[in-house]
Design a protein around this motif. Structure first.
Motif, mmCIF file in Angstrom:
data_model
loop_
_atom_site.group_PDB
_atom_site.id
_atom_site.type_symbol
_atom_site.label_atom_id
_atom_site.label_comp_id
_atom_site.label_asym_id
_atom_site.label_seq_id
_atom_site.Cartn_x
_atom_site.Cartn_y
_atom_site.Cartn_z
ATOM 1 N N LYS A 175 0.803 -1.248 -0.098
ATOM 2 C CA LYS A 175 0.124 0.027 0.048
ATOM 3 C C LYS A 175 0.935 1.538 -0.299
ATOM 4 O O LYS A 175 0.314 2.278 -0.586
ATOM 5 C CB LYS A 175 -0.488 -0.242 1.239
ATOM 6 N N SER A 176 1.750 1.346 0.575
ATOM 7 C CA SER A 176 2.596 2.645 0.391
ATOM 8 C C SER A 176 3.771 2.891 -0.926
ATOM 9 O O SER A 176 4.049 3.849 -0.503
ATOM 10 C CB SER A 176 3.622 2.563 1.639
ATOM 11 N N VAL B 172 2.340 1.481 -3.097
ATOM 12 C CA VAL B 172 0.997 2.671 -4.069
ATOM 13 C C VAL B 172 1.353 3.840 -4.016
ATOM 14 O O VAL B 172 1.053 5.195 -4.949
ATOM 15 C CB VAL B 172 -0.346 1.970 -4.241
ATOM 16 N N GLU B 173 1.164 4.095 -2.623
ATOM 17 C CA GLU B 173 1.573 5.493 -2.330
ATOM 18 C C GLU B 173 2.045 7.007 -2.731
ATOM 19 O O GLU B 173 2.195 7.421 -3.646
ATOM 20 C CB GLU B 173 0.658 5.886 -0.634
ATOM 21 N N ASP B 174 3.097 5.935 -2.190
ATOM 22 C CA ASP B 174 4.288 6.747 -3.085
ATOM 23 C C ASP B 174 4.649 7.144 -4.377
ATOM 24 O O ASP B 174 5.010 8.064 -5.157
ATOM 25 C CB ASP B 174 5.446 6.308 -2.536
ATOM 26 N N GLU B 175 3.740 6.087 -5.254
ATOM 27 C CA GLU B 175 4.038 6.189 -6.453
ATOM 28 C C GLU B 175 3.002 7.285 -7.021
ATOM 29 O O GLU B 175 3.245 7.570 -8.040
ATOM 30 C CB GLU B 175 4.396 4.756 -7.461
ATOM 31 N N MET B 176 2.548 6.937 -6.192
ATOM 32 C CA MET B 176 1.241 7.598 -6.547
ATOM 33 C C MET B 176 1.193 9.517 -6.067
ATOM 34 O O MET B 176 0.911 10.716 -6.580
ATOM 35 C CB MET B 176 -0.417 7.392 -6.526
ATOM 36 N N GLN B 177 2.412 9.812 -5.326
ATOM 37 C CA GLN B 177 2.442 10.556 -4.871
ATOM 38 C C GLN B 177 3.288 12.295 -5.582
ATOM 39 O O GLN B 177 4.134 11.909 -6.568
ATOM 40 C CB GLN B 177 3.551 10.658 -3.505
ATOM 41 N N SER B 178 2.318 13.107 -5.900
ATOM 42 C CA SER B 178 2.684 14.162 -6.404
ATOM 43 C C SER B 178 4.078 15.337 -6.210
ATOM 44 O O SER B 178 3.921 15.629 -4.568
ATOM 45 C CB SER B 178 2.049 15.016 -7.387
ATOM 46 N N PRO B 179 4.853 15.506 -6.414
ATOM 47 C CA PRO B 179 5.845 16.452 -5.601
ATOM 48 C C PRO B 179 5.523 17.816 -4.941
ATOM 49 O O PRO B 179 6.180 18.185 -4.353
ATOM 50 C CB PRO B 179 7.083 16.739 -6.609
ATOM 51 N N SER B 180 4.682 18.017 -6.159
ATOM 52 C CA SER B 180 4.246 18.988 -6.146
ATOM 53 C C SER B 180 2.728 19.512 -5.110
ATOM 54 O O SER B 180 2.616 20.505 -4.837
ATOM 55 C CB SER B 180 3.744 20.071 -7.574
ATOM 56 N N LYS C 205 0.783 19.537 -1.715
ATOM 57 C CA LYS C 205 0.758 19.148 -0.468
ATOM 58 C C LYS C 205 -0.099 18.873 0.475
ATOM 59 O O LYS C 205 0.667 18.369 1.048
ATOM 60 C CB LYS C 205 -0.401 20.888 -0.276
ATOM 61 N N LYS C 206 -0.919 17.647 0.243
ATOM 62 C CA LYS C 206 -1.433 16.133 0.893
ATOM 63 C C LYS C 206 -0.635 14.930 -0.235
ATOM 64 O O LYS C 206 -0.275 14.833 -0.770
ATOM 65 C CB LYS C 206 -2.818 16.664 0.575
ATOM 66 N N SER C 207 -0.192 14.817 0.993
ATOM 67 C CA SER C 207 0.176 13.033 0.510
ATOM 68 C C SER C 207 -1.776 12.104 0.017
ATOM 69 O O SER C 207 -2.227 12.562 0.349
ATOM 70 C CB SER C 207 0.651 12.262 2.093
ATOM 71 N N PHE C 208 -0.881 12.003 -1.146
ATOM 72 C CA PHE C 208 -1.533 10.428 -1.721
ATOM 73 C C PHE C 208 -2.269 9.269 -0.886
ATOM 74 O O PHE C 208 -1.064 8.273 -0.353
ATOM 75 C CB PHE C 208 -0.764 10.009 -2.911
ATOM 76 N N GLN C 209 -3.432 9.026 -0.371
ATOM 77 C CA GLN C 209 -4.108 7.654 -0.121
ATOM 78 C C GLN C 209 -5.124 7.346 -0.454
ATOM 79 O O GLN C 209 -5.847 8.221 -1.147
ATOM 80 C CB GLN C 209 -4.227 8.867 1.212
ATOM 81 N N GLY D 154 -6.296 -20.809 3.297
ATOM 82 C CA GLY D 154 -7.674 -20.378 3.193
ATOM 83 C C GLY D 154 -7.534 -18.990 4.150
ATOM 84 O O GLY D 154 -7.902 -17.950 5.244
ATOM 85 N N ILE D 155 -6.254 -18.722 3.951
ATOM 86 C CA ILE D 155 -5.737 -17.143 4.814
ATOM 87 C C ILE D 155 -6.262 -15.938 3.358
ATOM 88 O O ILE D 155 -6.578 -15.416 2.804
ATOM 89 C CB ILE D 155 -4.252 -16.728 4.351
ATOM 90 N N GLY D 156 -7.272 -15.017 4.212
ATOM 91 C CA GLY D 156 -7.765 -14.053 3.505
ATOM 92 C C GLY D 156 -7.034 -12.881 4.023
ATOM 93 O O GLY D 156 -6.084 -12.317 4.804
ATOM 94 N N ASP D 157 -7.861 -11.669 4.158
ATOM 95 C CA ASP D 157 -7.980 -10.288 4.891
ATOM 96 C C ASP D 157 -6.699 -9.784 3.611
ATOM 97 O O ASP D 157 -5.831 -9.155 4.957
ATOM 98 C CB ASP D 157 -7.771 -10.449 5.826
ATOM 99 N N ARG D 158 -6.284 -10.598 2.151
ATOM 100 C CA ARG D 158 -5.611 -10.255 1.826
ATOM 101 C C ARG D 158 -5.357 -8.822 0.985
ATOM 102 O O ARG D 158 -4.943 -8.030 -0.435
ATOM 103 C CB ARG D 158 -4.833 -11.040 0.961
ATOM 104 N N HIS D 159 -5.415 -7.204 1.961
ATOM 105 C CA HIS D 159 -4.946 -5.587 1.491
ATOM 106 C C HIS D 159 -3.729 -5.644 1.593
ATOM 107 O O HIS D 159 -2.882 -6.300 2.246
ATOM 108 C CB HIS D 159 -6.010 -5.112 2.408
ATOM 109 N N LEU D 160 -3.265 -4.441 0.955
ATOM 110 C CA LEU D 160 -2.030 -4.139 0.591
ATOM 111 C C LEU D 160 -1.394 -3.621 1.744
ATOM 112 O O LEU D 160 -0.134 -3.567 1.828
ATOM 113 C CB LEU D 160 -2.163 -3.029 -0.581
ATOM 114 N N ASP D 161 -1.977 -3.541 2.992
ATOM 115 C CA ASP D 161 -1.142 -3.238 4.113
ATOM 116 C C ASP D 161 -0.521 -4.665 4.533
ATOM 117 O O ASP D 161 0.483 -4.662 5.862
ATOM 118 C CB ASP D 161 -1.849 -2.756 5.100
#
Length: 655
Positions: free
Chosen positions: A354-355, A357-365, A367-371, A458-465
């Protein structure tokens, strides 16, 4: 096992399981165990200890005899697992000798110090939750005992360690003692517990610069445990945890690594439980990093990591996997110490997917971090489900909306996020073109091995975090296995319908190749290897599923349907889960198994016909697929937009 064969030792938990049922074979086991090296049993100490019972039977006496023989030679190897045994069991006079052999005041103090690293406010919240669960079903005398233990824990009432607890814990206790004791002094009621819960929610607001945490999310060790901060390795010898089972060989405790000191600074993770990274400086000149996790029972994670180790052994011996040497699961140490505190090996130089993805989408200009969740993709996905029959529970909504509405809405959300974010990260990690190909291959093979094992377990809850990626090798690592053995479909209010995660971003990492084809090739090899050694994995899973640590125990609290009650009379939940695991290993179509798991979920019982229509499958439920066809069916289900589009918003299916 007499010859210290590792493969043979893997079947020992199953042998105990069988002897427990067929006691007439116990005599033969009693005679044979004499010639078995004690150290070969250490890998299954947690499972052996879980079989301890206070009652006197031939089998229980045999278990105590085994544990005493292990404790005589390797007491420290059993200490943490035995510490998890219920106090009512340890109180039995029959366990007096075992308890005496495993008594270790230094480790008692070590665990108490680690518990002190867990914020007192969070200990308070957890204690109130436990009392709320117990208040209606337990007698008053039990509740009174629980309240006393709760107050001792959150107010650090143990006078023998008043100088150990750290300044933050001490000042918090001093500041809030009167108010807490007043709330819980009279006979505790549901109303007083509700008041206490509201009080802690109002007073405890986590933010950098508060609660003993500085603005860089770091904390002083001495604020939470002066004993750890001033640890004296000359007076107190503590071994680095996890050394007895790190390799298949006879341990030599005299040569084990011991702790010299602890780093004076803690790194605090900004998550709900505020886990803290602790650095241990050892006598071999190395520094070892562990995450101290409080408020969680880590035994299930420990068992899953053990199963991953078995899967890796199977993969290493399979010819197809030997040609693809990277086909293995990255494992790490998990050391439960009590039901609420434990250590997890820190995987350095990793980041969550997840971090990334958010780093790659973060624009240098910007003001807020990409969530990710509040991104245009996330907001559009959430908006679609928010407008669907608002009075229905979320789990019912996902079954009631038609495919012609779900698919376009999901694809529109997915299109708002570039699909090559992980590929871009791999390109930046590579110092040369050939390095990129190596990184991509490792990413692919580690994901394939994990997804194959995760489906079977049967492992679930595979969100990106719940995925990490090694920033050096690009190996994908799964973490946090609280939802396992099919609980994602059978327990969650919003059931998970996918067998594993293989969303657009993961496929995009493998471009320009077709990610589905590449995953299918590797996944089929993993499934074939496990199927050929199914008896080995089956024997260990069967023991785990009968342990009291598994997640479906909470089904006792859920409102069971009439069908659930009828089934429970003929087949235990452990037997149901084991049957599902065997169906997966044998190659039954995944849709049939998901539907069986959904039938156990009381949250969606009224909309089960809609789920059956959604997951309709032309193949006969008794037909066994080849490993290649099974891999293809799994990928089709995992990437179906009509299924992904019904996943819970927090799972981020569009990413």
């Amino acid at each position: 096992m007499k010859l210290a064969d590792e493969t043979s030792a893997m079947y020992f938990p199953r042998v105990l399981d069988l002897v427990q049922v067929h006691s007439d074979h116990l005599q033969y086991l009693n005679e044979a165990i004499v010639d078995v090296p004690v150290w070969t049993l250490l890998h299954w100490s947690a499972q052996i200890i879980a079989l301890l019972k206070p009652s006197s039977t031939l089998f229980n006496d045999f278990i105590i005899k085994i544990l005493e023989s292990m404790a005589e030679v390797y007491p420290l190897a059993l200490y943490y697992d035995y510490n998890l045994t219920p106090a009512t069991t340890k109180a039995s006079p029959r366990l007096n000798r075992l308890s005496a052999l495993l008594k270790d005041p230094s480790l008692d103090r070590f665990i108490a110090a680690l518990n002190g690293l867990h914020h007192p406010e969070i200990r308070f919240k957890e204690g109130i939750r436990v009392l709320m669960d117990a208040i209606e079903g337990q007698p008053a005398v039990t509740i009174k005992t629980m309240v006393a233990a709760f107050l001792d824990n959150v107010l650090d009432n143990d006078v023998t360690r008043k100088n150990d607890i750290g300044e933050y814990n001490r000042s918090w206790s001093r500041k809030h003692r009167k108010e807490i004791e007043k709330m819980l002094s009279t006979p505790v009621t549901k109303a007083s517990l509700t008041q206490a819960r509201a009080w802690i929610a109002k007073t405890f607001q986590v933010a950098p610069g508060r609660c003993g945490i500085n603005r860089q999310w770091k904390a002083k060790l001495s604020d939470f445990s002066e004993w750890l901060a001033t640890f004296d390795s000359i007076k107190t010898r503590i071994e680095l945890p996890g050394q007895y089972t790190s390799r298949w060989c006879k341990p030599e405790p005299s040569k084990h690594t011991t702790i010299l000191s602890f780093d004076p600074q803690l790194l605090v993770l900004a998550s709900k439980q505020l886990p803290k990274r602790l650095a241990l400086h050892a006598n071999n000149g190395q520094t070892y990093l562990f995450l101290v996790k409080g408020g969680e029972d880590l035994r299930l994670d420990q068992r899953i990591e053990q199963l991953f180790g078995v899967v890796n052994t199977i993969l290493q011996g399979h010819p197809g996997c030997q040609r693809r040497r990277e086909l293995s699961i990255r494992t790490y140490k998990v050391i439960p110490m009590t039901a609420t505190i434990g250590l997890v090996e820190w995987l350095d130089n990793t980041k969550t997917l997840k971090s990334i993805v958010e780093d790659e989408m973060q624009s240098p200009s910007a003001k807020k971090s990409f969530q990710l969740l509040s991104s245009p993709s996330g907001e559009q996905y959430e908006a679609f489900w928010s407008k669907q029959k608002s009075k229905l529970p979320y789990g019912h909504k996902i079954a009631s909306v038609t495919a012609k509405d779900v698919v376009p809405a999901f694809l529109a959300s997915q299109e708002l996020l570039p699909k090559e974010l992980f590929r871009n990260r791999l390109l930046r990690m590579a110092s040369a073109p050939e390095d990129f190909f190596t990184l991509r291959s490792t990413f692919q093979s580690s994901l394939s091995a994990f997804n194959g094992a995760a489906y079977l377990l049967g492992i679930g809850d595979r969100h990106l975090d719940n995925f990490l990626m090694d920033q050096t090798t690009a190996s994908v690592i799964g973490i946090d296995f609280g939802i396992s053995f099919g609980a994602g479909a059978s327990l969650l209010p919003v059931p998970e319908l996918v067998p594993f995660r293989f969303t657009q971003q993961l496929q995009g990492a493998l471009l320009p190749y077709d990610g589905k084809v590449l995953l299918q090739q590797d996944l089929s090899i993993v499934l074939e290897a496990i199927r050929e050694s199914s008896q080995r994995l089956d024997s260990i899973m069967n023991v785990f599923l009968n342990e009291p640590v598994v997640e479906w125990q909470v089904m006792k609290k859920a409102k069971a349907t009439k069908k659930d009650k009828q089934q429970s009379s003929t087949e235990s939940m452990a037997q149901v889960k084991m049957r599902h695991a065997r169906l997966k290993i044998s190659g039954i179509h995944p849709k049939h198994i998901v539907l069986e798991e959904l039938q156990l979920n009381s949250h969606v019982a009224s909309v089960l016909p809609a789920f059956k229509q959604l997951l309709s499958c032309e193949s006969n439920p008794t037909i066994v697929l080849s490993p290649l066809d099974q891999a293809k069916a799994l990928i089709e289900l995992a990437t179906d937009p009509n299924v992904l589009g019904r996943m819970f918003h927090g799972w981020s299916p569009w990413a």
